[in-house]
Each structure stands twice: as structure tokens, then as C-alpha cells.
Write a protein that holds these residues in place. Structure first.
Motif, PDB file in Angstrom:
ATOM      1  N   LEU A   2      -1.344  -2.133   9.970  1.00 18.11           N
ATOM      2  CA  LEU A   2      -1.976  -1.848   8.691  1.00 18.11           C
ATOM      3  C   LEU A   2      -2.347  -0.378   8.542  1.00 18.11           C
ATOM      4  O   LEU A   2      -2.051   0.245   7.513  1.00 18.11           O
ATOM      5  CB  LEU A   2      -3.226  -2.726   8.522  1.00 18.11           C
ATOM      6  CG  LEU A   2      -4.008  -2.508   7.225  1.00 18.11           C
ATOM      7  CD1 LEU A   2      -3.144  -2.793   6.009  1.00 18.11           C
ATOM      8  CD2 LEU A   2      -5.256  -3.392   7.222  1.00 18.11           C
ATOM      9  N   GLU A   3      -3.005   0.198   9.530  1.00 15.93           N
ATOM     10  CA  GLU A   3      -3.466   1.576   9.398  1.00 15.93           C
ATOM     11  C   GLU A   3      -2.294   2.536   9.238  1.00 15.93           C
ATOM     12  O   GLU A   3      -2.348   3.486   8.445  1.00 15.93           O
ATOM     13  CB  GLU A   3      -4.319   1.962  10.597  1.00 15.93           C
ATOM     14  CG  GLU A   3      -5.032   3.282  10.417  1.00 15.93           C
ATOM     15  CD  GLU A   3      -6.179   3.468  11.408  1.00 15.93           C
ATOM     16  OE1 GLU A   3      -6.386   4.626  11.828  1.00 15.93           O
ATOM     17  OE2 GLU A   3      -6.848   2.483  11.750  1.00 15.93           O
ATOM     18  N   GLU A   4      -1.217   2.272   9.952  1.00 15.23           N
ATOM     19  CA  GLU A   4      -0.018   3.110   9.847  1.00 15.23           C
ATOM     20  C   GLU A   4       0.656   2.933   8.484  1.00 15.23           C
ATOM     21  O   GLU A   4       1.089   3.908   7.856  1.00 15.23           O
ATOM     22  CB  GLU A   4       0.961   2.736  10.966  1.00 15.23           C
ATOM     23  CG  GLU A   4       2.261   3.509  10.946  1.00 15.23           C
ATOM     24  CD  GLU A   4       3.225   3.040  12.028  1.00 15.23           C
ATOM     25  OE1 GLU A   4       4.432   3.350  11.911  1.00 15.23           O
ATOM     26  OE2 GLU A   4       2.784   2.363  12.986  1.00 15.23           O
ATOM     27  N   ALA A   5       0.737   1.694   8.017  1.00 17.85           N
ATOM     28  CA  ALA A   5       1.410   1.419   6.744  1.00 17.85           C
ATOM     29  C   ALA A   5       0.620   1.959   5.564  1.00 17.85           C
ATOM     30  O   ALA A   5       1.204   2.337   4.540  1.00 17.85           O
ATOM     31  CB  ALA A   5       1.628  -0.089   6.593  1.00 17.85           C
ATOM     32  N   CYS A  14       1.992  -5.396   0.792  1.00 21.20           N
ATOM     33  CA  CYS A  14       1.666  -4.451  -0.273  1.00 21.20           C
ATOM     34  C   CYS A  14       0.210  -4.637  -0.707  1.00 21.20           C
ATOM     35  O   CYS A  14      -0.526  -3.654  -0.899  1.00 21.20           O
ATOM     36  CB  CYS A  14       2.612  -4.659  -1.451  1.00 21.20           C
ATOM     37  SG  CYS A  14       2.299  -3.600  -2.875  1.00 21.20           S
ATOM     38  N   HIS A  15      -0.210  -5.870  -0.875  1.00 21.59           N
ATOM     39  CA  HIS A  15      -1.616  -6.138  -1.187  1.00 21.59           C
ATOM     40  C   HIS A  15      -2.528  -5.545  -0.116  1.00 21.59           C
ATOM     41  O   HIS A  15      -3.516  -4.862  -0.430  1.00 21.59           O
ATOM     42  CB  HIS A  15      -1.853  -7.649  -1.285  1.00 21.59           C
ATOM     43  CG  HIS A  15      -3.274  -8.050  -1.112  1.00 21.59           C
ATOM     44  ND1 HIS A  15      -4.213  -7.961  -2.126  1.00 21.59           N
ATOM     45  CD2 HIS A  15      -3.949  -8.505  -0.019  1.00 21.59           C
ATOM     46  CE1 HIS A  15      -5.390  -8.355  -1.663  1.00 21.59           C
ATOM     47  NE2 HIS A  15      -5.259  -8.685  -0.401  1.00 21.59           N
ATOM     48  N   GLU A  16      -2.201  -5.797   1.127  1.00 16.00           N
ATOM     49  CA  GLU A  16      -3.068  -5.375   2.225  1.00 16.00           C
ATOM     50  C   GLU A  16      -3.212  -3.858   2.287  1.00 16.00           C
ATOM     51  O   GLU A  16      -4.323  -3.332   2.421  1.00 16.00           O
ATOM     52  CB  GLU A  16      -2.524  -5.908   3.555  1.00 16.00           C
ATOM     53  CG  GLU A  16      -2.609  -7.425   3.679  1.00 16.00           C
ATOM     54  CD  GLU A  16      -1.893  -7.972   4.894  1.00 16.00           C
ATOM     55  OE1 GLU A  16      -2.011  -9.182   5.163  1.00 16.00           O
ATOM     56  OE2 GLU A  16      -1.193  -7.181   5.589  1.00 16.00           O
ATOM     57  N   ILE A  17      -2.091  -3.136   2.165  1.00 13.80           N
ATOM     58  CA  ILE A  17      -2.198  -1.680   2.284  1.00 13.80           C
ATOM     59  C   ILE A  17      -2.837  -1.076   1.034  1.00 13.80           C
ATOM     60  O   ILE A  17      -3.497  -0.038   1.113  1.00 13.80           O
ATOM     61  CB  ILE A  17      -0.851  -1.014   2.597  1.00 13.80           C
ATOM     62  CG1 ILE A  17       0.086  -1.011   1.396  1.00 13.80           C
ATOM     63  CG2 ILE A  17      -0.184  -1.637   3.814  1.00 13.80           C
ATOM     64  CD1 ILE A  17       1.217   0.006   1.508  1.00 13.80           C
ATOM     65  N   SER A  18      -2.657  -1.725  -0.115  1.00 16.09           N
ATOM     66  CA  SER A  18      -3.251  -1.201  -1.346  1.00 16.09           C
ATOM     67  C   SER A  18      -4.768  -1.274  -1.290  1.00 16.09           C
ATOM     68  O   SER A  18      -5.463  -0.316  -1.663  1.00 16.09           O
ATOM     69  CB  SER A  18      -2.738  -1.976  -2.553  1.00 16.09           C
ATOM     70  OG  SER A  18      -1.344  -1.848  -2.692  1.00 16.09           O
ATOM     71  N   VAL A  19      -5.282  -2.413  -0.853  1.00 16.17           N
ATOM     72  CA  VAL A  19      -6.735  -2.572  -0.742  1.00 16.17           C
ATOM     73  C   VAL A  19      -7.285  -1.618   0.314  1.00 16.17           C
ATOM     74  O   VAL A  19      -8.300  -0.947   0.105  1.00 16.17           O
ATOM     75  CB  VAL A  19      -7.091  -4.032  -0.416  1.00 16.17           C
ATOM     76  CG1 VAL A  19      -8.581  -4.178  -0.149  1.00 16.17           C
ATOM     77  CG2 VAL A  19      -6.677  -4.949  -1.569  1.00 16.17           C
TER      78      VAL A  19
END
Length: 297
Positions: free
Chosen positions: A117-120, A153-158
Motif C-alpha cells: 500500500l505505501e509503495e502504491a 485503487c480505493h485503498e491507495i486513493s484513501v
């Protein structure tokens, strides 16, 4: 990035974060076109290249298309971008594909859904700090539908929405920026589908949604999450042209265009969103993604 737009909304900035090329045209494109016409600077972020997307238009299902699908999908995105009047960036991740089977096979190594997540989120944080959107939209926690890339996409956007405002997070990626509002798309909600389905039947026409609605369990509490309906019926034509630009994904003879545009404009002339975070005074229901934002500095 900026196109230096003019109009009554000049100075306002809107960022949509999408998983694949074509998502920007199938979700929220009419409201995008409305805001562009009003002078809003709209920027789309596309997480992947859509390399593993199926060819859904029979006329494009040819060996020469398959061999060059990555480049063709980029060209389609360029055409849609020009039609909508937006700017756009690619995050550069690789499409995860749609897993099929029972049990489901593992996702391809190195695909978007597998990136930590942090990288994406990092390249999206950089873009948020560069573009400085007042409003950011993305998918809900289900991804709109459960494609691995939509959920990611949801996860990285939030993550990026919050991290971009924190000076202690990703300090090397630019000056912090706090977007004022975060929305989720609710493009394919059940009440809208039911209304369009019934309108087709009332006009003696065959509905493309009959089979889907038979399997679609009502979730009133989910539908109640919609807070914001943006009137944009007069821009459905622009939306349709942007959709058609994605010729490998959109069949002009398919269900996307089975309902007459005039009927859509009459029955459901809005695109629908859920306000998730607001750092400005907001009263719901709303009819404007920028409601409450008075100073577009």
C-alpha cells in the motif's frame, strides 16, 4: 498539468482516481464534462495501463489488436482525454486482470493489486501535491465491483488523500496539500438501474437490465449512502463519445447504448456520489461536488 481553463468555476480543481483506461469515461464522465465546461481544471489519474483487460467489442477482437493492446489502450485514453477536456497521468502499475475459476488463481506477480500500500500510494501522493485538487473522487471499498485493481485503487486513493496533507508522510514528494472533499462514485446504483429498467418497459422496449436485476439483492442501507447527485444530463452525449473512444472495451451495439439518451436524461439526469470526508461545511443531500468550497486558492 493545468490547461488554464476559464469560466465561472476557473480556479477550482477536481481529481478523479481510476483503475484502468475507460473507467474515467464509464464513471462520472458527464459530471466531468459539466465541470470542464464551467471552467474547472479536471485531472484524471489512471493507476494501470489496462493491459489485461478483455476485448469487449467483437469488432476489435483481432490478433493485431491483441498483440498491441498496451499501446492501443493508451491511444484510446488519449482520445477520451481530448473529448472530455481533461488532463491525465498514468501511475504506471500493471493491470492485475480479472481472476476466474474456483478456487480463484493467484494474481500475476508484480501486478497492481500486489504492490504494498505505501509503495502504491506514493506516486498518487506526489500527484496530489502537484495538482492540489480541492475535490478527489475514487471508488468505494468494494471497488464499485470487486475487480482487484478497483479495490486497490480505493485503498491507495484513501491513503493518499490523507497522507498528502501530512508533512511527516512522504516528505520527499512535495509540499503537503489537503484536498477539501473526498467522494466515492456510486455510478451503478440499484435505484437508478431499476428506474431505467422500468422506463424501458413502460415505453415497450426491451431492457438490458432484466437479468442483472433478478440477481441484484436489494441493499437499502447501501443505496442510502448516496449523498450527492450532480445534474449533468445535457453532457451525456460527451460521456458517450468518450466511452466510444475506448473501442476495445465498449461495444457500440451493446448494453452501454441500449437505453435512448433522451430517456436517460428524463429518468435519471444525474451522476451519483457519496461524500466521505469534508473539511468544509457540508450539508447533504448535495447537488455539487464543490458545495461548501468558497475559496479555490
Amino acid at each position: 498539468m493545468s490547461q488554464h481553463p476559464s469560466g465561472p468555476r476557473a480556479g477550482f480543481r477536481l481529481m478523479h482516481v481510476h483503475a484502468h483506461p475507460d473507467d474515467e469515461s464509464s464513471k462520472g464522465a458527464a459530471s466531468t464534462a459539466r465541470y470542464v465546461a464551467e471552467g474547472v481544471d479536471v485531472h484524471v489519474v489512471t493507476c494501470t495501463g489496462g493491459e489485461r483487460g478483455s476485448i469487449l467489442n467483437p469488432k476489435m477482437d483481432r490478433p493485431d489488436i491483441l498483440e498491441n493492446i498496451s499501446e492501443i489502450r493508451r491511444q484510446e485514453m488519449e482520445r477520451a482525454r481530448d473529448i472530455l477536456g481533461i488532463t491525465q497521468d498514468w501511475l504506471g502499475f500493471v493491470d492485475s486482470g480479472w481472476p476466474e475459476g474456483d478456487p480463484l488463481p493467484p494474481l500475476p506477480e508484480g501486478c497492481f493489486a500486489q504492490v504494498p500500500l505505501e509503495e502504491a500510494a506514493a506516486p498518487l501522493v506526489r500527484l496530489i501535491r502537484q495538482f492540489r485538487p480541492h475535490v478527489l473522487t475514487t471508488y468505494d471499498e468494494r471497488g464499485g465491483y470487486p475487480h482487484p485493481d478497483h479495490i486497490k485503487c480505493h485503498e491507495i486513493s484513501v491513503e493518499a488523500f490523507h497522507a498528502a496533507a501530512d508533512p511527516e508522510r512522504y516528505p520527499e514528494l512535495g509540499q503537503p496539500w489537503q484536498a477539501q472533499k473526498l467522494y466515492y462514485h456510486h455510478s451503478f446504483n440499484r435505484p437508478k438501474t431499476l428506474a431505467l429498467h422500468q422506463a424501458m418497459l413502460d415505453h415497450g422496449l426491451e431492457s438490458p437490465y432484466a437479468e442483472r436485476l433478478e440477481k441484484w439483492e436489494p441493499e437499502p442501507e447501501w443505496d442510502a449512502r448516496i449523498t450527492t447527485r450532480v445534474p449533468c444530463g445535457e453532457y451525456f452525449g460527451v460521456r458517450d463519445q468518450a466511452l466510444l473512444a475506448h473501442a476495445t472495451q465498449i461495444d457500440p451495439d451493446g448494453s452501454w447504448f441500449a437505453i435512448p439518451r433522451e430517456l436517460q436524461e428524463k429518468v435519471w439526469p444525474t451522476e451519483d456520489y457519496e461524500l466521505v470526508v469534508s473539511h468544509v461545511p457540508s450539508q447533504v443531500p448535495e447537488d455539487d461536488l464543490f458545495a461548501g468550497i468558497v475559496d479555490p486558492a
